[in-house]
Design a protein around this motif. Sequence first.
Motif, mmCIF file in Angstrom:
data_model
loop_
_atom_site.group_PDB
_atom_site.id
_atom_site.type_symbol
_atom_site.label_atom_id
_atom_site.label_comp_id
_atom_site.label_asym_id
_atom_site.label_seq_id
_atom_site.Cartn_x
_atom_site.Cartn_y
_atom_site.Cartn_z
ATOM 1 N N ALA A 1 0.797 -1.232 0.000
ATOM 2 C CA ALA A 1 0.000 0.000 0.000
ATOM 3 C C ALA A 1 0.826 1.277 0.000
ATOM 4 O O ALA A 1 0.271 2.356 -0.101
ATOM 5 N N VAL A 2 2.145 1.154 0.112
ATOM 6 C CA VAL A 2 2.989 2.348 0.203
ATOM 7 C C VAL A 2 4.068 2.272 -0.861
ATOM 8 O O VAL A 2 4.747 1.252 -0.997
ATOM 9 N N HIS A 3 4.208 3.345 -1.606
ATOM 10 C CA HIS A 3 5.270 3.450 -2.599
ATOM 11 C C HIS A 3 6.371 4.297 -1.988
ATOM 12 O O HIS A 3 6.206 5.492 -1.775
ATOM 13 N N LEU A 4 7.498 3.658 -1.688
ATOM 14 C CA LEU A 4 8.567 4.354 -0.965
ATOM 15 C C LEU A 4 9.315 5.369 -1.818
ATOM 16 O O LEU A 4 10.019 6.222 -1.290
ATOM 17 N N GLN A 5 9.173 5.312 -3.144
ATOM 18 C CA GLN A 5 9.869 6.254 -4.019
ATOM 19 C C GLN A 5 8.984 7.439 -4.429
ATOM 20 O O GLN A 5 9.449 8.336 -5.116
#
Length: 171
Positions: free
Chosen positions: A68-72
């Motif tokens: 659920a999280v896009h770190l970039q």
Amino acid sequence: EGVAVRETAYGRDVFLPRAGLEAFAAEHGPAAGILAYEALRVEGHRPRLGFETDHRTIPHEIGLIGSAVHLQKGCYRGQETVARVQNLGKPPRRLVFLHLDGSEVLLPAPGTPVRLAADGPEGRQLGFVTSAVRHHELGPIALALVKRNVPVDAPLVVGTTAAAQETVVEP
């Protein structure tokens, strides 16, 4: 009319009014109600927003960092906290799956304290129940958020009910 369909990694969820249930079942086979849906969700260790989350929850605590999280991605609310935990440390809490003692009649309510069994029901609170359900095979089960440093093999007490934990999110 009034039907909502949601495709998930776990299959298709179809939400429809009770009046349309008989026609749906005749065409597609038997349907399950919300209690069965929730029991399968808890069994599958799947957090639900608003149930396993509160105003302090970060994705690392409930196992959503990979899905659920896009770190970039650029800036978003909470991005600094997510990046700090990802790069420097561990989240303060973690999601656990609980097998509850089946001798109790009532399920623990959301927010029921979780403590170490050795400390008894009056010991220090280490977390709280987020969802509790009755499963058709597993009996009473629950998801809970506990402090990261709770040993993964520690027997717990939920309110006054004995509970054994399974790791959902690694400490």
